[in-house]
Design a protein around this motif. Structure first.
Motif, PDB file in Angstrom:
ATOM      1  N   SER A  49       0.830  -1.206   0.000  1.00  0.00           N
ATOM      2  CA  SER A  49       0.000   0.000   0.000  1.00  0.00           C
ATOM      3  C   SER A  49       0.864   1.255   0.000  1.00  0.00           C
ATOM      4  N   LEU A  50       0.634   2.095  -0.988  1.00  0.00           N
ATOM      5  CA  LEU A  50       1.370   3.357  -1.089  1.00  0.00           C
ATOM      6  C   LEU A  50       1.003   4.309   0.038  1.00  0.00           C
ATOM      7  N   ASP A  51      -0.119   4.044   0.717  1.00  0.00           N
ATOM      8  CA  ASP A  51      -0.534   4.912   1.820  1.00  0.00           C
ATOM      9  C   ASP A  51       0.358   4.759   3.047  1.00  0.00           C
ATOM     10  N   ILE A  52       1.105   3.668   3.140  1.00  0.00           N
ATOM     11  CA  ILE A  52       1.977   3.477   4.302  1.00  0.00           C
ATOM     12  C   ILE A  52       3.050   4.565   4.373  1.00  0.00           C
ATOM     13  N   PRO A  53       3.792   4.861   3.278  1.00  0.00           N
ATOM     14  CA  PRO A  53       4.735   5.984   3.358  1.00  0.00           C
ATOM     15  C   PRO A  53       4.049   7.314   3.657  1.00  0.00           C
ATOM     16  N   LEU A  54       2.845   7.519   3.102  1.00  0.00           N
ATOM     17  CA  LEU A  54       2.113   8.760   3.371  1.00  0.00           C
ATOM     18  C   LEU A  54       1.836   8.906   4.857  1.00  0.00           C
ATOM     19  N   ILE A  55       1.264   7.858   5.467  1.00  0.00           N
ATOM     20  CA  ILE A  55       0.908   7.916   6.884  1.00  0.00           C
ATOM     21  C   ILE A  55       2.136   8.143   7.751  1.00  0.00           C
ATOM     22  N   MET A  56       3.217   7.416   7.481  1.00  0.00           N
ATOM     23  CA  MET A  56       4.397   7.524   8.331  1.00  0.00           C
ATOM     24  C   MET A  56       5.128   8.839   8.145  1.00  0.00           C
ATOM     25  N   PRO A  97      -1.843   0.450   9.840  1.00  0.00           N
ATOM     26  CA  PRO A  97      -2.179  -0.860   9.257  1.00  0.00           C
ATOM     27  C   PRO A  97      -3.452  -0.850   8.407  1.00  0.00           C
ATOM     28  N   LEU A  98      -4.294   0.174   8.526  1.00  0.00           N
ATOM     29  CA  LEU A  98      -5.609   0.138   7.885  1.00  0.00           C
ATOM     30  C   LEU A  98      -5.542   0.029   6.363  1.00  0.00           C
ATOM     31  N   ALA A 109      -2.467  -6.895  15.050  1.00  0.00           N
ATOM     32  CA  ALA A 109      -2.866  -8.269  15.370  1.00  0.00           C
ATOM     33  C   ALA A 109      -3.836  -8.802  14.319  1.00  0.00           C
ATOM     34  N   TYR A 110      -4.745  -7.941  13.828  1.00  0.00           N
ATOM     35  CA  TYR A 110      -5.675  -8.377  12.784  1.00  0.00           C
ATOM     36  C   TYR A 110      -4.931  -8.646  11.470  1.00  0.00           C
ATOM     37  N   LEU A 111      -3.889  -7.867  11.201  1.00  0.00           N
ATOM     38  CA  LEU A 111      -3.055  -8.161  10.031  1.00  0.00           C
ATOM     39  C   LEU A 111      -2.447  -9.562  10.137  1.00  0.00           C
ATOM     40  N   GLY A 112      -2.046  -9.915  11.336  1.00  0.00           N
ATOM     41  CA  GLY A 112      -1.525 -11.257  11.550  1.00  0.00           C
ATOM     42  C   GLY A 112      -2.574 -12.318  11.255  1.00  0.00           C
ATOM     43  N   ILE A 113      -3.829 -12.060  11.646  1.00  0.00           N
ATOM     44  CA  ILE A 113      -4.918 -12.990  11.343  1.00  0.00           C
ATOM     45  C   ILE A 113      -5.115 -13.089   9.836  1.00  0.00           C
ATOM     46  N   TRP A 136       0.048  10.215  27.440  1.00  0.00           N
ATOM     47  CA  TRP A 136      -1.018   9.253  27.214  1.00  0.00           C
ATOM     48  C   TRP A 136      -1.378   9.123  25.740  1.00  0.00           C
ATOM     49  N   ALA A 137      -1.070  10.128  24.952  1.00  0.00           N
ATOM     50  CA  ALA A 137      -1.343  10.043  23.518  1.00  0.00           C
ATOM     51  C   ALA A 137      -0.612   8.859  22.903  1.00  0.00           C
ATOM     52  N   PHE A 138       0.629   8.636  23.335  1.00  0.00           N
ATOM     53  CA  PHE A 138       1.401   7.497  22.842  1.00  0.00           C
ATOM     54  C   PHE A 138       0.736   6.182  23.237  1.00  0.00           C
ATOM     55  N   LYS A 139       0.237   6.099  24.458  1.00  0.00           N
ATOM     56  CA  LYS A 139      -0.322   4.850  24.968  1.00  0.00           C
ATOM     57  C   LYS A 139      -1.637   4.495  24.274  1.00  0.00           C
ATOM     58  N   ILE A 140      -2.538   5.462  24.160  1.00  0.00           N
ATOM     59  CA  ILE A 140      -3.855   5.198  23.564  1.00  0.00           C
ATOM     60  C   ILE A 140      -3.716   4.799  22.096  1.00  0.00           C
ATOM     61  N   CYS A 141      -2.941   5.584  21.347  1.00  0.00           N
ATOM     62  CA  CYS A 141      -2.776   5.293  19.925  1.00  0.00           C
ATOM     63  C   CYS A 141      -1.987   4.003  19.713  1.00  0.00           C
ATOM     64  N   GLY A 142      -1.056   3.723  20.621  1.00  0.00           N
ATOM     65  CA  GLY A 142      -0.298   2.486  20.521  1.00  0.00           C
ATOM     66  C   GLY A 142      -1.173   1.253  20.702  1.00  0.00           C
ATOM     67  N   LEU A 143      -2.140   1.329  21.612  1.00  0.00           N
ATOM     68  CA  LEU A 143      -3.056   0.211  21.832  1.00  0.00           C
ATOM     69  C   LEU A 143      -3.917  -0.054  20.600  1.00  0.00           C
ATOM     70  N   PHE A 144      -4.411   1.018  19.972  1.00  0.00           N
ATOM     71  CA  PHE A 144      -5.221   0.858  18.765  1.00  0.00           C
ATOM     72  C   PHE A 144      -4.400   0.236  17.639  1.00  0.00           C
ATOM     73  N   GLN A 145      -3.175   0.729  17.456  1.00  0.00           N
ATOM     74  CA  GLN A 145      -2.330   0.207  16.395  1.00  0.00           C
ATOM     75  C   GLN A 145      -1.972  -1.251  16.646  1.00  0.00           C
ATOM     76  N   SER A 146      -1.758  -1.612  17.892  1.00  0.00           N
ATOM     77  CA  SER A 146      -1.444  -3.004  18.218  1.00  0.00           C
ATOM     78  C   SER A 146      -2.592  -3.933  17.839  1.00  0.00           C
TER      79      SER A 146
END
Length: 274
Positions: A42-49, A173-174, A231-235, A217-227
Motif C-alpha cells: 500500500s502506497l498509503d503506508i509511506p504517506l501515513i508515516m 495498518p488500515l 494483530a488483525y493483520l496477523g490474522i 497518554w497520547a502514545f499509549k492510547i494510539c499504541g493500543l489501537f495500532q497493536s
C-alpha cells in the motif's frame, strides 16, 4: 527478576525503538527493488508515516518527550522517503492500452487498491508523476514549520500536535488491511514487516507503560489501537497467506517480456535471396 525487566525496558527497548524503522522496512524496500514491482504494497503506508513522523518532530519541540522516540521519528522519515521512492519507481505496467505503457494513475492496480469506488478528491496520492508526492511532503513540512513559529508556545496546540501525529500513525495498518481484504491475499506485503510490527508493538507497549520517565497518554492510547490493527493483520496473513493472486497485470508484463526476448533473438532475414 524485576530488576532484569526494568533493565531491559531502560536499555534494550529504546535501542529497539530507534532501530525499528530500519528493521521494519529495509526488507520491504529490498523486495520491491529486487522484484521491480511494488504490487501488493500500500502506497498509503509511506504517506501515513511521513505525515506522522514529521509532525512528531515538531511535537517534540513543545512536549520534550523521550529522545529515543524523536530519533526514531527522524530515522523513520529517511526510511519512508526511500520506500516511497522505490514504490514510485517500480510501479506496475498497465494491462490496458498499447504496449508496455505504465498506468501511473493506478500504481498498485494489482491489488485493486485504487478501484473507482475509492477515488480521492483531486487524485490525492494517486498522481501520475512522482514530483507531486515530493512537493506535498515539502509543502506539508513548511506549513508545520510556520505553525510552530506562530503557535508553538501554546499548550493546547502542542497537545493537538501529539494526538494528531499519533492518531495518524495508529491508522498505519488500515490501508494494508483493506488492500489484503479486497485482494483476498497478502502477496506483496512482507512477512518480515508484519513480524517487526508485532514485535515492535509488544516492545512499545511495555516501554510506554513501564518506563521510569513519564510517557504522554497520547502514545499509549494510539499504541493500543495500532497493536490491535497489527494483530488483525496477523490474522489476515494466517487466513490468506502470501499465495499468488490471479494478477492480469503481472501476466501482461511476462507476455511483453517474452515478446521482447523473442524479437531480440529472432534471426535476421537474408534479403539477398528474396
Amino acid at each position: 527478576m524485576s530488576q532484569l525487566i526494568r533493565w531491559t525496558i531502560t536499555h534494550v527497548a529504546p535501542i529497539f525503538i530507534v532501530t525499528s524503522p530500519v528493521t521494519s522496512y529495509a526488507d520491504q524496500i529490498y523486495s520491491i527493488r529486487r522484484t521491480r514491482s511494488s504490487a501488493g504494497f500500500s502506497l498509503d503506508i509511506p504517506l501515513i508515516m511521513l505525515v506522522s513522523s514529521i509532525l512528531k518532530g515538531f511535537y517534540w519541540l513543545s512536549a520534550r518527550f523521550e529522545i529515543s522516540l524523536l530519533i526514531q521519528a527522524m530515522i523513520m522519515i529517511v526510511v519512508q522517503m526511500l520506500l516511497l521512492d522505490s514504490s514510485l519507481k517500480y510501479r506496475n505496467f498497465s494491462s490496458s492500452g498499447s504496449g508496455a505503457q505504465r498506468d501511473l494513475n493506478k500504481p498498485f492496480a494489482g491489488t485493486q487498491e485504487l478501484d473507482s469506488r475509492w477515488a480521492r478528491p483531486y487524485n490525492f496520492w494517486q498522481w501520475r508523476s512522482a514530483r507531486p508526492y515530493w512537493t506535498f511532503v515539502a509543502y506539508y513540512t513548511i506549513t508545520l514549520m510556520a505553525l510552530q513559529l506562530l503557535m508553538g508556545w501554546s499548550s493546547w496546540f502542542s497537545a493537538m500536535q501529539g494526538y494528531i501525529a499519533l492518531s495518524v500513525e495508529a491508522t498505519l495498518p488500515l490501508p494494508q488491511i483493506l488492500a489484503n481484504e479486497r485482494a483476498q491475499s497478502c502477496k506483496g506485503f512482507r512477512l518480515s514487516v508484519l513480524a517487526n510490527w508485532l514485535l515492535g508493538d509488544a516492545m512499545k507497549m511495555t516501554y510506554f507503560f513501564l518506563a521510569a520517565s513519564p510517557i504522554p497518554w497520547a502514545f499509549k492510547i494510539c499504541g493500543l489501537f495500532q497493536s490491535a490493527c497489527d494483530a488483525y493483520l496477523g490474522i489476515q496473513y494466517w487466513r490468506y497467506g502470501a499465495g499468488k493472486i490471479g494478477d492480469p497485470i503481472q501476466d501482461t508484463m511476462v507476455r511483453e517480456e517474452s515478446v521482447e526476448l523473442s524479437d531480440k533473438w529472432k534471426p535476421a532475414k537474408d534479403l539477398r535471396y528474396q
